[in-house]
Design a protein around this motif. Structure first.
Motif, mmCIF file in Angstrom:
data_model
loop_
_atom_site.group_PDB
_atom_site.id
_atom_site.type_symbol
_atom_site.label_atom_id
_atom_site.label_comp_id
_atom_site.label_asym_id
_atom_site.label_seq_id
_atom_site.Cartn_x
_atom_site.Cartn_y
_atom_site.Cartn_z
ATOM 1 N N ALA A 110 0.753 -1.168 -0.104
ATOM 2 C CA ALA A 110 -0.131 0.109 0.025
ATOM 3 C C ALA A 110 0.909 1.324 -0.245
ATOM 4 O O ALA A 110 0.324 2.297 0.190
ATOM 5 C CB ALA A 110 -0.833 0.153 1.304
ATOM 6 N N GLY A 126 0.939 2.860 -5.940
ATOM 7 C CA GLY A 126 0.678 2.074 -6.964
ATOM 8 C C GLY A 126 -0.857 1.628 -6.652
ATOM 9 O O GLY A 126 -1.685 2.375 -5.957
ATOM 10 N N ASN A 138 -2.159 -7.654 -2.482
ATOM 11 C CA ASN A 138 -1.841 -6.770 -3.783
ATOM 12 C C ASN A 138 -0.425 -6.831 -3.828
ATOM 13 O O ASN A 138 0.104 -6.756 -5.176
ATOM 14 C CB ASN A 138 -2.261 -5.507 -3.618
ATOM 15 N N ILE A 155 -5.057 -9.716 -5.830
ATOM 16 C CA ILE A 155 -4.717 -9.084 -6.979
ATOM 17 C C ILE A 155 -3.562 -9.848 -7.786
ATOM 18 O O ILE A 155 -2.452 -10.040 -7.607
ATOM 19 C CB ILE A 155 -3.862 -7.577 -6.843
ATOM 20 N N LEU A 194 -1.500 -0.875 -15.928
ATOM 21 C CA LEU A 194 -1.709 0.475 -15.158
ATOM 22 C C LEU A 194 -0.624 1.160 -14.807
ATOM 23 O O LEU A 194 0.555 0.722 -14.524
ATOM 24 C CB LEU A 194 -2.337 0.020 -13.830
HETATM 25 O O1 NJP Z 1 2.891 -1.955 -8.482
HETATM 26 P P1 NJP Z 1 3.865 -0.899 -7.578
HETATM 27 P P2 NJP Z 1 1.378 -1.806 -8.723
HETATM 28 N N1 NJP Z 1 6.589 -7.238 0.539
HETATM 29 O O2 NJP Z 1 5.337 -1.129 -7.887
HETATM 30 C C1 NJP Z 1 4.937 -3.547 -2.444
HETATM 31 C C2 NJP Z 1 -0.268 -6.294 -10.008
HETATM 32 N N2 NJP Z 1 -0.509 -5.571 -11.385
HETATM 33 O O3 NJP Z 1 0.711 -1.200 -7.724
HETATM 34 O O4 NJP Z 1 7.697 -2.401 0.229
HETATM 35 C C3 NJP Z 1 5.515 -6.212 0.933
HETATM 36 O O5 NJP Z 1 3.677 0.766 -8.000
HETATM 37 C C4 NJP Z 1 5.749 -2.207 -2.573
HETATM 38 O O6 NJP Z 1 5.904 -2.006 -1.433
HETATM 39 P P3 NJP Z 1 7.430 -1.381 -0.789
HETATM 40 C C5 NJP Z 1 1.315 -6.341 -9.724
HETATM 41 O O7 NJP Z 1 1.736 -7.505 -10.311
HETATM 42 C C6 NJP Z 1 -0.105 -4.343 -11.658
HETATM 43 O O8 NJP Z 1 1.548 -1.643 -10.166
HETATM 44 O O9 NJP Z 1 7.335 0.005 -0.346
HETATM 45 N N3 NJP Z 1 5.282 -5.460 -0.143
HETATM 46 C C7 NJP Z 1 4.581 -1.574 -3.401
HETATM 47 O O10 NJP Z 1 3.717 -0.793 -2.270
HETATM 48 C C8 NJP Z 1 0.978 -6.496 -8.202
HETATM 49 O O11 NJP Z 1 0.561 -7.384 -7.754
HETATM 50 C C9 NJP Z 1 -0.161 -4.260 -13.388
HETATM 51 O O12 NJP Z 1 8.435 -1.294 -2.043
HETATM 52 C C10 NJP Z 1 5.950 -5.428 -1.160
HETATM 53 C C11 NJP Z 1 3.885 -2.476 -4.247
HETATM 54 O O13 NJP Z 1 4.193 -3.865 -3.649
HETATM 55 C C12 NJP Z 1 -0.140 -5.336 -8.106
HETATM 56 O O14 NJP Z 1 -0.690 -5.149 -9.269
HETATM 57 C C13 NJP Z 1 -0.520 -4.838 -13.958
HETATM 58 C C14 NJP Z 1 6.852 -6.430 -1.417
HETATM 59 C C15 NJP Z 1 4.024 -2.381 -5.407
HETATM 60 O O15 NJP Z 1 3.757 -1.148 -6.194
HETATM 61 C C16 NJP Z 1 0.373 -3.889 -7.514
HETATM 62 O O16 NJP Z 1 1.308 -3.426 -8.423
HETATM 63 C C17 NJP Z 1 -1.142 -6.129 -13.645
HETATM 64 C C18 NJP Z 1 7.098 -7.272 -0.473
HETATM 65 N N4 NJP Z 1 8.037 -8.196 -0.682
HETATM 66 C C19 NJP Z 1 -0.778 -6.539 -12.289
HETATM 67 N N5 NJP Z 1 7.482 -6.160 -2.761
HETATM 68 C C20 NJP Z 1 0.236 -2.785 -13.627
HETATM 69 N N6 NJP Z 1 0.660 -1.865 -12.825
HETATM 70 O O17 NJP Z 1 0.430 -2.711 -14.882
HETATM 71 C C21 NJP Z 1 6.877 -5.172 -3.410
HETATM 72 O O18 NJP Z 1 -1.461 -7.032 -14.751
HETATM 73 N N7 NJP Z 1 5.779 -4.593 -2.494
#
Ligand code: NJP
Length: 231
Positions: free
Chosen positions: A10, A13, A83, A133, A181
């Motif tokens: 959260a 994105g 997510n 998600i 997105l």
């Molecule tokens: O990505 P982004 P989205 N533990 O990079 C967190 C799917 N999706 O919002 O810890 C906990 O802006 C990270 O937090 P931080 C995609 O596969 C997207 O686009 O601060 N959290 C950040 O809040 C994913 O499942 C598209 O780095 C962890 C967030 O994840 C979901 O949508 C298309 C973590 C990522 O924010 C959200 O993606 C699609 C961990 N180990 C599916 N690693 C698209 N954007 O086009 C990362 O088909 N995070």
């Protein structure tokens, strides 16, 4: 206080936008990412019904602790938005074993960790909604995205089955398959996605029901590029 939501990933994105939408709808939101400070920064500080907690989804023990803390503090967890995730892209032969495993550690095993930690708190109340998600890449695979797709296909298979186990116990499930997105995902420049409001299951389904074939032909940030199905 509204319903109690727990959102992973959260800090930016899609997760941040979903958390914002829930807050706007009057819900209580436990917003998580690897750093609680990053979550606080994303929301301009922790206040009111927003609560920031650190949760690296690859840490199963941490997921259990966050679930217990949330349920203990608020008495319930009504909605989990599972997510957190990222995409490891490239020609498959160039992937190291570590990179492949890391993709699965976060996208699949991390998502499993959180669901397994939260579900018992929903089961005991015979109430709750797990929103997972996934991705359009969990339905269709493309060159360059083989490893990411594999992790999302795995989520689809796992969650379809887990949802069948949960349904008779009063816990509902929704799989969301977004198209492109414009978030920080894949190193893109962040831009607001727009409000995504999923105050309850029926509305979530209505909101996400439109799956658009050939999603790549559509504009990024188009909320219609979200598919969802009840599992
Ligand atoms: O990505 P982004 P989205 N533990 O990079 C967190 C799917 N999706 O919002 O810890 C906990 O802006 C990270 O937090 P931080 C995609 O596969 C997207 O686009 O601060 N959290 C950040 O809040 C994913 O499942 C598209 O780095 C962890 C967030 O994840 C979901 O949508 C298309 C973590 C990522 O924010 C959200 O993606 C699609 C961990 N180990 C599916 N690693 C698209 N954007 O086009 C990362 O088909 N995070």
């Amino acid at each position: 206080m509204g319903k109690v939501w727990l959102v992973t990933g959260a800090s930016r994105g899609l997760g941040r936008e979903i958390a914002r939408a829930a807050l706007d709808a009057g819900e209580t939101v436990v917003a998580t990412a690897r750093s609680a400070d990053a979550v606080r920064d994303a929301f301009g500080g922790e206040q009111g019904r927003l609560h920031a907690l650190a949760l690296d989804v690859t840490d199963a023990a941490a997921a259990t602790a966050v679930a217990a803390e949330t349920a203990g503090r608020f008495g319930a967890i009504d909605v989990l938005v599972n997510n957190a995730g990222y995409a490891e892209l490239g020609f498959f032969e160039t992937f190291t074993d570590a990179a492949v495993r890391r993709q699965f550690e976060v996208n699949l095993f991390g998502t499993m960790n959180v669901a397994r930690a939260i579900a018992p708190h929903m089961r005991v109340r015979r109430s709750g909604l797990i929103v997972t998600i996934s991705s359009v890449s969990g339905l269709v695979s493309n060159g360059g995205g083989a490893v990411y797709s594999a992790s999302k296909f795995a989520i689809e298979g796992w969650m379809e089955g887990f949802a069948q186990e949960l349904a008779p116990l009063g816990v509902r499930s929704l799989l969301v398959e977004p198209g492109m997105l414009r978030t920080d995902f894949m190193g893109g420049k962040s831009a607001r996605f727009g409000s995504i409001d999923i105050p309850d299951y029926a509305e979530a389904v209505a909101q996400y029901r439109a799956f658009v074939d050939g999603a790549n032909g559509n504009q990024p940030n188009d909320p219609k590029l979200l598919a969802a199905r009840i599992v």
